[in-house]
Design a protein around this motif. Structure first.
Motif, mmCIF file in Angstrom:
data_model
loop_
_atom_site.group_PDB
_atom_site.id
_atom_site.type_symbol
_atom_site.label_atom_id
_atom_site.label_comp_id
_atom_site.label_asym_id
_atom_site.label_seq_id
_atom_site.Cartn_x
_atom_site.Cartn_y
_atom_site.Cartn_z
ATOM 1 N N SER A 274 0.885 -1.104 -0.034
ATOM 2 C CA SER A 274 0.234 -0.175 0.008
ATOM 3 C C SER A 274 0.796 1.483 0.042
ATOM 4 C CB SER A 274 -0.971 0.031 1.375
ATOM 5 O OG SER A 274 -1.580 1.205 1.248
ATOM 6 N N ARG A 275 1.849 1.173 0.802
ATOM 7 C CA ARG A 275 2.769 2.397 0.845
ATOM 8 C C ARG A 275 3.365 2.695 -0.444
ATOM 9 N NH1 ARG A 275 4.952 7.044 2.118
ATOM 10 N NH2 ARG A 275 6.792 6.991 3.482
ATOM 11 N N ILE A 276 3.839 1.598 -1.075
ATOM 12 C CA ILE A 276 4.392 1.854 -2.393
ATOM 13 C C ILE A 276 3.480 1.864 -3.793
ATOM 14 C CG2 ILE A 276 6.676 1.210 -1.626
ATOM 15 C CD1 ILE A 276 6.386 -1.610 -3.190
ATOM 16 N N GLN A 277 2.328 1.661 -3.265
ATOM 17 C CA GLN A 277 1.038 1.666 -4.227
ATOM 18 C C GLN A 277 1.189 0.748 -5.389
ATOM 19 O OE1 GLN A 277 1.095 5.875 -5.813
ATOM 20 N NE2 GLN A 277 0.324 6.501 -4.008
ATOM 21 N N ARG A 278 1.254 -0.518 -4.766
ATOM 22 C CA ARG A 278 1.574 -1.574 -5.672
ATOM 23 C C ARG A 278 0.811 -2.889 -4.997
ATOM 24 N NH1 ARG A 278 5.022 -2.348 -9.825
ATOM 25 N NH2 ARG A 278 3.285 -3.970 -10.244
ATOM 26 N N MET A 279 -0.471 -2.390 -4.710
ATOM 27 C CA MET A 279 -1.449 -3.443 -4.189
ATOM 28 C C MET A 279 -1.913 -4.586 -5.107
ATOM 29 S SD MET A 279 -2.019 -2.989 -0.917
ATOM 30 C CE MET A 279 -3.534 -3.877 -0.522
ATOM 31 N N ASP A 280 -1.728 -4.170 -6.515
ATOM 32 C CA ASP A 280 -1.800 -5.090 -7.617
ATOM 33 C C ASP A 280 -1.062 -6.402 -7.403
ATOM 34 O OD1 ASP A 280 0.046 -3.442 -8.526
ATOM 35 O OD2 ASP A 280 0.366 -4.276 -10.055
ATOM 36 N N LEU A 281 0.031 -6.462 -6.614
ATOM 37 C CA LEU A 281 0.840 -7.588 -6.424
ATOM 38 C C LEU A 281 0.670 -8.211 -5.206
ATOM 39 C CD1 LEU A 281 4.577 -5.912 -7.690
ATOM 40 C CD2 LEU A 281 2.824 -7.595 -8.774
ATOM 41 N N LEU A 282 -0.214 -8.024 -4.306
ATOM 42 C CA LEU A 282 -0.707 -8.668 -3.026
ATOM 43 C C LEU A 282 -0.765 -10.064 -3.165
ATOM 44 C CD1 LEU A 282 -0.874 -8.188 -0.062
ATOM 45 C CD2 LEU A 282 -3.292 -7.721 -0.555
ATOM 46 N N ASP A 283 -1.741 -10.488 -4.006
ATOM 47 C CA ASP A 283 -1.964 -12.023 -4.259
ATOM 48 C C ASP A 283 -0.641 -12.683 -4.649
ATOM 49 O OD1 ASP A 283 -4.635 -11.713 -3.389
ATOM 50 O OD2 ASP A 283 -5.289 -11.262 -5.545
ATOM 51 N N TYR A 284 -0.117 -12.142 -5.742
ATOM 52 C CA TYR A 284 1.081 -12.795 -6.131
ATOM 53 C C TYR A 284 2.378 -12.893 -5.159
ATOM 54 C CZ TYR A 284 5.499 -13.227 -8.841
ATOM 55 O OH TYR A 284 6.514 -13.685 -9.279
ATOM 56 N N LEU A 285 2.481 -11.759 -4.427
ATOM 57 C CA LEU A 285 3.670 -11.973 -3.314
ATOM 58 C C LEU A 285 3.389 -12.819 -2.494
ATOM 59 C CD1 LEU A 285 5.118 -8.363 -3.454
ATOM 60 C CD2 LEU A 285 6.363 -10.215 -4.379
ATOM 61 N N GLU B 145 5.405 -20.258 -1.467
ATOM 62 C CA GLU B 145 5.804 -21.373 -2.567
ATOM 63 C C GLU B 145 7.259 -21.276 -2.880
ATOM 64 O OE1 GLU B 145 3.061 -20.638 -5.731
ATOM 65 O OE2 GLU B 145 1.539 -21.020 -4.625
ATOM 66 N N ASP B 146 7.825 -20.051 -2.964
ATOM 67 C CA ASP B 146 9.448 -19.993 -3.181
ATOM 68 C C ASP B 146 9.798 -18.510 -2.939
ATOM 69 O OD1 ASP B 146 11.712 -19.852 -4.674
ATOM 70 O OD2 ASP B 146 10.869 -20.015 -6.673
ATOM 71 N N THR B 147 10.429 -18.833 -1.596
ATOM 72 C CA THR B 147 11.113 -17.732 -0.701
ATOM 73 C C THR B 147 12.042 -16.931 -1.579
ATOM 74 O OG1 THR B 147 12.560 -19.194 0.517
ATOM 75 C CG2 THR B 147 10.020 -18.665 1.371
ATOM 76 N N LYS B 148 13.040 -17.931 -2.241
ATOM 77 C CA LYS B 148 14.048 -17.355 -2.782
ATOM 78 C C LYS B 148 13.472 -16.298 -3.952
ATOM 79 C CE LYS B 148 17.515 -20.631 -1.979
ATOM 80 N NZ LYS B 148 18.345 -21.799 -2.388
ATOM 81 N N GLU B 149 12.529 -16.609 -4.749
ATOM 82 C CA GLU B 149 12.017 -15.636 -5.726
ATOM 83 C C GLU B 149 11.098 -14.592 -4.898
ATOM 84 O OE1 GLU B 149 11.462 -13.716 -9.007
ATOM 85 O OE2 GLU B 149 12.833 -15.667 -8.975
ATOM 86 N N PHE B 150 10.604 -14.975 -4.003
ATOM 87 C CA PHE B 150 9.727 -13.973 -3.109
ATOM 88 C C PHE B 150 10.701 -12.609 -2.845
ATOM 89 C CE2 PHE B 150 9.026 -11.952 0.975
ATOM 90 C CZ PHE B 150 7.729 -11.376 0.884
ATOM 91 N N ARG B 151 11.815 -13.310 -2.203
ATOM 92 C CA ARG B 151 13.133 -12.260 -1.894
ATOM 93 C C ARG B 151 13.610 -11.286 -2.911
ATOM 94 N NH1 ARG B 151 18.444 -11.342 -1.158
ATOM 95 N NH2 ARG B 151 19.154 -10.596 0.646
ATOM 96 N N ARG B 152 13.859 -11.935 -4.148
ATOM 97 C CA ARG B 152 14.189 -11.301 -5.327
ATOM 98 C C ARG B 152 13.214 -9.993 -5.623
ATOM 99 N NH1 ARG B 152 16.900 -16.126 -6.586
ATOM 100 N NH2 ARG B 152 15.109 -17.147 -7.428
ATOM 101 N N SER B 153 12.023 -10.580 -5.829
ATOM 102 C CA SER B 153 10.665 -9.962 -6.162
ATOM 103 C C SER B 153 10.475 -8.671 -5.139
ATOM 104 C CB SER B 153 9.520 -10.461 -6.187
ATOM 105 O OG SER B 153 9.682 -11.599 -7.176
#
Length: 108
Positions: free
Chosen positions: A75-86, A92-100
């Motif tokens: 919400s702070r960075i105005q990217r709520m569109d990524l909430l479900d994805y992240l 499922e994949d904490t390494k990719e989560f960290r990179r994202s």
């Protein structure tokens, strides 16, 4: 966004919607890894997932990460569109989560 800002944003949100729960998360993180909860989120999400799953079922962990942790950050960075994805990526994949996550908030 720096580490202190992430910590402040998450702490304020969690204390607002679930008073006392942030202290519990901090205590678990400190006792298990001698690290702040939000530091684990950014630096070692795999350890955070392991810690949360040790104490909760997967549905609860998903809820906590999605609605209590990621929601105020996105919400702070105005990217709520990524909430479900992240949220799903964390489970499922904490390494990719960290990179994202680092790509979104910067390497703090």
């Amino acid at each position: 966004m720096n580490r202190e800002e992430i910590n402040r944003i998450v702490k304020e949100h969690v204390e607002l919607v679930a008073p006392g729960f942030y202290s519990d998360l901090e205590l678990l993180s400190k006792l298990s890894f001698n690290r702040r909860f939000t530091d684990l989120l950014v630096e070692e999400p795999g350890k955070l997932l392991e810690l949360l799953l040790r104490n909760n079922d997967p549905f609860t962990v998903f809820f906590v990460i999605k609605y209590l942790v990621l929601k105020p950050i996105l919400s702070r960075i105005q990217r709520m569109d990524l909430l479900d994805y992240l949220s799903a990526l964390f489970m499922e994949d904490t390494k990719e989560f960290r990179r994202s996550l680092i790509a979104l908030i910067g390497n703090c």
